[in-house]
Design an enzyme around this catalytic site. Structure first.
Site, mmCIF file in Angstrom:
data_model
loop_
_atom_site.group_PDB
_atom_site.id
_atom_site.type_symbol
_atom_site.label_atom_id
_atom_site.label_comp_id
_atom_site.label_asym_id
_atom_site.label_seq_id
_atom_site.Cartn_x
_atom_site.Cartn_y
_atom_site.Cartn_z
ATOM 1 N N GLY A 1 -3.434 -3.441 1.001
ATOM 2 C CA GLY A 1 -2.158 -3.067 0.411
ATOM 3 C C GLY A 1 -1.543 -4.225 -0.341
ATOM 4 O O GLY A 1 -2.261 -5.086 -0.861
ATOM 5 N N CYS A 2 -0.239 -4.279 -0.397
ATOM 6 C CA CYS A 2 0.475 -5.315 -1.148
ATOM 7 C C CYS A 2 0.095 -6.707 -0.665
ATOM 8 O O CYS A 2 0.160 -6.996 0.531
ATOM 9 C CB CYS A 2 1.979 -5.100 -0.999
ATOM 10 S SG CYS A 2 2.973 -6.402 -1.738
#
Length: 305
Positions: free
Chosen positions: A139-140
């Protein structure tokens, strides 16, 4: 290492500064290496040292992964600390033209101890020789960076992009989803302190590996769960762990984490570095990153720096 005295604690733990021209290592020029006074980790080699006439020991290079940079709160200077223990070393400056490398690590003498080459096992320290690299996307990368930087044995974490078809990558292009890259972190670690399997344990605990191209409200192929393996051994370790997690039913759905061979890495723009450390009060940091980091700290307390 022996306990720090009062002045050493002031400089190393309270980020103080010794008086210029007062340190015993200022004009020191013997062959060997310079170690962190607090934890003994190798920081610099004697060939990195030069006379900058600034009043403190100066180095134009470092042992790979030994030093971490932290922008000062006022945005004017960049602090340097020992990557292993976080002890304050001094500040780093670029663009002065003092050496061919155009770099000056300005270090307090009291933050270091010197080890002569005759006393060292080798001029290139064992910790440098055994460092390994992992590249993971969960993810981020702002979240992933904060998580892995908290672990003992992790020497360096760099946010970036990997796994795309395009020959270049930048934040705007990757966020469009058109390049095929994933947001990843590239982790340099000491396997004698934390091994690859332990990194993967933290990786799987710090994101949802069962959602395809999504982590929470972050949606798109750039947020996919992915492991870029740097060796056959890493492939075997990751494959075995994924199989075991699925068979044990650790997650409520099958793991969809992509496992593929590493094929290149593009470092992210500078403003992404140390994002949580610098922007911890922003809503995304407070509401998304901090809970993940707190969860990891509780579950893996024995592995923290």
């Amino acid at each position: 290492m022996k306990p720090l005295n009062e002045f050493e604690r002031y400089v190393i733990e309270e980020k103080g500064t010794e008086r210029p021209f007062s340190g015993e290592l200022y004009q020191h020029n013997a062959k060997g290496r310079y170690l962190c006074r607090k934890c003994g980790a190798p920081l610099y080699l004697s060939e990195h040292k030069f006379n900058a006439h600034c009043g403190w020991p100066a180095f134009d290079d470092e042992i790979f992964g030994a030093v971490t940079r932290i922008p000062d709160a006022d945005g004017r200077r960049t602090e340097i600390v020992c990557s292993q223990c976080g002890g304050h070393l001094g500040h780093v400056f670029e663009g002065e033209g003092l050496t061919a490398k155009n770099l000056r690590h300005c270090v307090n003498s009291v933050s270091m101890v010197f080890e002569a080459i005759d006393d060292a096992e080798a001029q290139q320290p064992a910790t440098e020789k055994c460092l390994e690299t992992a590249t993971l996307g969960g993810g981020c990368f702002w979240c992933s960076e904060a998580v892995f930087l908290s672990l003992a044995g992790v020497m360096q974490v760099t946010s970036g992009y990997a796994g795309g078809a395009a020959k270049d990558a930048n934040y705007k292009a990757v966020c469009s989803g058109a390049t095929g890259h994933a947001e990843v972190v590239q982790i340099v670690f000491d396997p004698t302190v934390i091994n690859y399997a332990e990194l993967l344990e933290v990786f799987f605990a710090s994101h949802d590996p069962t959602t395809l191209n999504r982590q929470g409200n972050d949606v798109g192929p750039q947020y996919r769960s992915v492991i870029f393996a740097h060796s056959d051994k890493q492939i075997d370790t990751a494959s075995s762990m994924i199989k075991a997690l699925d068979e044990e039913g650790v997650f409520s759905a099958p793991i969809v984490t992509e496992l593929t061979a590493f094929d290149g890495f593009y470092p992210a723009e500078n403003y992404h570095n140390d994002y949580f450390a610098l922007h911890g009060e922003q809503p995304y940091c407070a509401l998304v990153i901090k809970p993940k980091l707190d969860k990891v700290r509780r579950r893996f307390s024995a592995k923290l720096k």
